[in-house]
Design an enzyme around this catalytic site. Structure first.
Site, PDB file in Angstrom:
ATOM      1  N   GLU A 100       0.820  -1.326  -0.227  1.00  0.00           N
ATOM      2  CA  GLU A 100       0.169   0.243   0.121  1.00  0.00           C
ATOM      3  C   GLU A 100       0.700   1.320  -0.012  1.00  0.00           C
ATOM      4  O   GLU A 100       1.883   1.322   0.573  1.00  0.00           O
ATOM      5  CB  GLU A 100      -0.847   0.033   1.250  1.00  0.00           C
ATOM      6  CG  GLU A 100      -1.867  -1.140   1.561  1.00  0.00           C
ATOM      7  CD  GLU A 100      -2.628  -1.014   2.670  1.00  0.00           C
ATOM      8  OE1 GLU A 100      -3.257  -1.879   2.861  1.00  0.00           O
ATOM      9  OE2 GLU A 100      -2.764  -0.102   3.243  1.00  0.00           O
ATOM     10  N   CYS A 113       2.811   8.356   1.999  1.00  0.00           N
ATOM     11  CA  CYS A 113       3.178   7.018   3.020  1.00  0.00           C
ATOM     12  C   CYS A 113       3.675   5.979   2.472  1.00  0.00           C
ATOM     13  O   CYS A 113       2.575   5.574   1.682  1.00  0.00           O
ATOM     14  CB  CYS A 113       1.796   7.135   3.842  1.00  0.00           C
ATOM     15  SG  CYS A 113       1.874   5.952   5.200  1.00  0.00           S
ATOM     16  N   CYS A 120       4.717  -7.593   8.027  1.00  0.00           N
ATOM     17  CA  CYS A 120       5.650  -7.193   9.171  1.00  0.00           C
ATOM     18  C   CYS A 120       5.805  -8.113  10.215  1.00  0.00           C
ATOM     19  O   CYS A 120       4.718  -8.809  10.365  1.00  0.00           O
ATOM     20  CB  CYS A 120       5.118  -5.813   9.603  1.00  0.00           C
ATOM     21  SG  CYS A 120       5.912  -5.134  11.090  1.00  0.00           S
ATOM     22  N   CYS A 124       2.207  -6.308  16.047  1.00  0.00           N
ATOM     23  CA  CYS A 124       1.202  -5.302  16.932  1.00  0.00           C
ATOM     24  C   CYS A 124      -0.194  -5.960  17.008  1.00  0.00           C
ATOM     25  O   CYS A 124      -0.495  -6.141  15.635  1.00  0.00           O
ATOM     26  CB  CYS A 124       1.317  -3.804  16.636  1.00  0.00           C
ATOM     27  SG  CYS A 124       3.119  -3.294  16.624  1.00  0.00           S
ATOM     28  N   CYS A 127      -2.925  -4.160  14.460  1.00  0.00           N
ATOM     29  CA  CYS A 127      -2.596  -3.569  13.261  1.00  0.00           C
ATOM     30  C   CYS A 127      -2.600  -4.586  12.294  1.00  0.00           C
ATOM     31  O   CYS A 127      -2.080  -5.775  12.282  1.00  0.00           O
ATOM     32  CB  CYS A 127      -0.768  -3.100  13.234  1.00  0.00           C
ATOM     33  SG  CYS A 127      -0.183  -3.006  11.710  1.00  0.00           S
ATOM     34  N   SER A 227       6.962   4.557  17.527  1.00  0.00           N
ATOM     35  CA  SER A 227       5.558   4.388  17.955  1.00  0.00           C
ATOM     36  C   SER A 227       5.700   3.782  19.610  1.00  0.00           C
ATOM     37  O   SER A 227       6.134   2.573  19.680  1.00  0.00           O
ATOM     38  CB  SER A 227       4.799   3.276  17.154  1.00  0.00           C
ATOM     39  OG  SER A 227       4.884   3.789  15.713  1.00  0.00           O
ATOM     40  N   LEU A 228       4.877   4.399  20.523  1.00  0.00           N
ATOM     41  CA  LEU A 228       5.095   3.923  21.872  1.00  0.00           C
ATOM     42  C   LEU A 228       4.069   3.396  22.391  1.00  0.00           C
ATOM     43  O   LEU A 228       4.214   2.072  22.738  1.00  0.00           O
ATOM     44  CB  LEU A 228       5.300   5.348  22.649  1.00  0.00           C
ATOM     45  CG  LEU A 228       6.293   5.213  23.990  1.00  0.00           C
ATOM     46  CD1 LEU A 228       7.641   4.519  23.510  1.00  0.00           C
ATOM     47  CD2 LEU A 228       6.643   6.706  24.401  1.00  0.00           C
ATOM     48  N   HIS A 229       2.988   3.704  22.214  1.00  0.00           N
ATOM     49  CA  HIS A 229       1.691   2.920  22.666  1.00  0.00           C
ATOM     50  C   HIS A 229       1.456   2.323  23.990  1.00  0.00           C
ATOM     51  O   HIS A 229       0.334   1.999  24.506  1.00  0.00           O
ATOM     52  CB  HIS A 229       1.114   1.891  21.634  1.00  0.00           C
ATOM     53  CG  HIS A 229       1.470   2.306  20.152  1.00  0.00           C
ATOM     54  ND1 HIS A 229       1.063   3.192  19.628  1.00  0.00           N
ATOM     55  CD2 HIS A 229       2.258   1.317  19.154  1.00  0.00           C
ATOM     56  CE1 HIS A 229       1.445   3.380  18.360  1.00  0.00           C
ATOM     57  NE2 HIS A 229       2.053   2.167  18.044  1.00  0.00           N
ATOM     58  N   ASN A 303      -7.989   2.943  13.874  1.00  0.00           N
ATOM     59  CA  ASN A 303      -8.690   2.664  13.028  1.00  0.00           C
ATOM     60  C   ASN A 303      -9.166   1.379  13.425  1.00  0.00           C
ATOM     61  O   ASN A 303      -8.418   0.491  13.474  1.00  0.00           O
ATOM     62  CB  ASN A 303      -8.322   2.722  11.623  1.00  0.00           C
ATOM     63  CG  ASN A 303      -8.097   4.079  11.115  1.00  0.00           C
ATOM     64  OD1 ASN A 303      -9.007   4.897  11.216  1.00  0.00           O
ATOM     65  ND2 ASN A 303      -7.198   4.199  10.092  1.00  0.00           N
ATOM     66  N   CYS A 344      -2.634   1.283   8.546  1.00  0.00           N
ATOM     67  CA  CYS A 344      -1.640   0.492   8.166  1.00  0.00           C
ATOM     68  C   CYS A 344      -2.069  -1.019   7.717  1.00  0.00           C
ATOM     69  O   CYS A 344      -2.657  -1.576   8.647  1.00  0.00           O
ATOM     70  CB  CYS A 344      -0.602   0.603   9.337  1.00  0.00           C
ATOM     71  SG  CYS A 344       0.809  -0.619   8.886  1.00  0.00           S
TER      72      CYS A 344
END
Ligand code: SAH
Ligand code: SF4
Length: 360
Positions: A100, A113, A120, A124, A127, A227-229, A303, A344
Site C-alpha cells: 500500500e 506514506c 511485518c 502489533c 495492526c 511508536s510507543l503506545h 482505525n 496501516c
C-alpha cells in the site's frame, strides 16, 4: 553489488557514478542518466537520446536479463476518501506481492506514506499488517518506485505542486529493513531526484533499538518517529509483542541518548485504543516517561481492527489535555481517510478477506 539484476531506481547518485566510472564511461554523463532514471514515469531508457558512450552502456547493461532494470509496479487498486484529500493505492510487485502507498493532502501540501516491507514481523495486535505476518523486505528500488508512482499521479492532478513530505508509515517496520530504506531515502532526497528535503522525511519505528542507535551513529538526516503506545512495560507489551525483546526502559533510554547525541527531537506516535491505553493516568505516566526528552507526541485514534476500537474524540482530547498540562507538546490527529481503510495494511487485509470469501 549482488549478481542478480538490480533496479536502477534504488541506486544512489554516487553509486551510479562509481558504476559508470568502473565501466569506463566518463562521469560527466552521470547527470543525464540519473535525471532520466529518476524522471517521472520513465521506464524506457533505450528511447532516450543519450550521447553514444552512455547509449552503448544502457544498451549493454539495462533491460531484461541484464545487470540493471527499471520497474514501476502495476497499480491494482485506487481508492479516494470522501473528503478528497487521501488517495490510497495498492501496488503489485513483480513477484505478485501487494503493498500500500498513500498520498495525502494537507493545506495544499502533499505527503506520501510508503511501505517498507510486505507484511511485518513485529506483530502489533491492533495492526492489520502485523496480523498478516512477515513476507519479505522491499528493495530500495521498490521503495523509490512508490515515490515515483505518487509523483506521477501528482503531476497529472496538480502539475503546479510537488511532493513535499514522505513518511515511512505504511506496511512494515522500516528499521528492520535499514539498508534499503536508507538507500531509498538518499535517492529521493537527492536534489537531482524527487528532491524531498531530508528534514521532510520521517522514519517511523516500533522501537527497533539497534537501528535507532545506528541512525544516531551515522547522524542520519531523517526525522525519527517512535511508536510507543504504552506507558508501562505491561501496557506496551500487551499491544506490541516486540517490546519483550527491546523493553520500554531500554527504548526510552535509547531515545534519550539519541536526542542528546544528535540534538534532534523525536516524534512519538501514540495510537489511542479504547480501554487499553487511553486513560488520563496513562497520559500522566507517559508525560513522566518523556521528561527531559526533546519530543512531540502525535496522538492517532485507532482505525478499528481485530476487535480493538478507537477512543472517542472526548477521550482523545482529555488525553491531550493531560500531556499539554505536563508540558509535552502534542497533536491530536484526526482520523483521516478512515473510509478508505487508511490504517496501516487495512486495505490489503480487507481485500484478502473479500477474496477468501469469494474463494470459499
Ligand atoms: N512499523 C512502523 C511504521 C509503520 S506503522 C511503526 O510501527 O511505527 C505506522 C503507524 O501506524 C504506527 O504508529 C502504528 O501504530 C499505526 N497503526 C497501525 N495500525 C493502526 C490502526 N489500525 N489505526 C491507527 N494507527 C495504526
Ligand atoms: Fe509492524 Fe508497525 Fe504494524 Fe507494528 S504497527 S505490526 S511495527 S507495521
Amino acid at each position: 553489488m549482488s549478481e542478480s539484476p538490480v533496479s536502477l531506481l534504488g541506486i544512489r547518485f554516487s553509486e551510479l557514478q562509481e558504476i559508470l566510472v568502473a565501466d569506463g564511461v566518463s562521469s560527466h554523463h552521470m547527470r543525464a542518466l540519473w535525471g532520466a532514471v529518476q524522471r517521472i514515469a520513465f521506464t524506457d531508457l533505450a528511447s532516450v537520446d543519450f550521447l553514444p558512450p552512455l547509449r552503448k552502456w544502457v544498451h549493454e547493461n539495462v533491460g531484461s536479463g541484464k545487470r540493471f532494470f527499471i520497474d514501476l509496479p502495476e497499480q491494482s487498486e485506487e481508492i479516494h476518501s470522501s473528503d478528497g484529500l487521501t488517495r490510497k493505492y495498492l501496488l503489485r510487485l513483480t513477484d505478485g506481492q501487494v503493498i500500500e502507498t498513500v498520498l495525502m493532502e494537507y493545506k495544499g501540501r502533499f505527503t506520501a506514506c510508503l511501505s517498507s516491507q510486505a507484511g511485518c514481523a513485529m506483530g502489533c495486535v491492533f495492526c492489520a499488517t502485523g496480523q498478516m505476518g512477515f513476507v519479505r523486505h522491499l528493495t530500495a528500488g521498490e521503495i523509490v518506485a512508490q515515490v515515483q508512482h505518487v509523483r506521477r499521479i501528482l503531476a497529472a492532478s496538480h502539475p503546479d505542486r510537488r511532493l513535499r513530505n514522505i513518511v515511512l508509515m505504511g506496511m512494515g517496520e522500516p528499521l528492520h529493513n535499514y539498508d534499503s530504506v536508507m538507500r531509498a531515502m538518499d535517492v529521493v532526497s537527492h536534489p537531482a531526484g524527487a528532491s524531498v528535503g531530508a528534514n521532510h522525511i520521517a522514519i517511523s519505528t516500533v522501537g527497533y533499538v539497534p537501528h535507532i542507535l545506528r541512525m544516531a551513529e551515522e547522524n542520519s538526516p531523517y526525522r525519527l518517529a517512535v511508536s510507543l503506545h504504552g506507558s508501562t512495560e505491561e501496557e506496551r507489551s500487551s499491544l506490541v509483542p516486540m517490546s519483550k525483546k527491546w523493553n520500554l526502559e531500554t527504548l526510552i533510554d535509547t531515545c534519550r541518548n539519541y536526542c542528546r547525541d544528535t540534538g534532534r527531537r523525536i516524534f512519538f506516535e501514540w495510537t489511542l485504543i479504547k480501554g487499553e491505553n487511553d486513560s488520563p493516568e496513562t497520559a500522566s505516566r507517559l508525560a513522566k516517561l518523556l521528561e527531559g526528552i526533546e519530543s512531540h507526541v502525535n496522538i492517532i485514534p485507532l482505525n478499528p481492527t481485530n476487535g480493538y476500537d478507537g477512543s472517542s474524540s472526548k477521550g482523545g482530547e482529555e488525553f491531550q489535555r493531560v500531556l499539554r498540562e505536563a508540558g509535552i507538546p502534542c497533536t491530536f490527529r484526526q482520523r483521516r481517510g478512515i473510509d478508505v481503510a487508511a490504517g496501516c495494511g487495512m486495505l490489503k487485509a480487507q481485500k484478502l478477506r473479500k477474496n477468501s470469501t469469494v474463494n470459499a
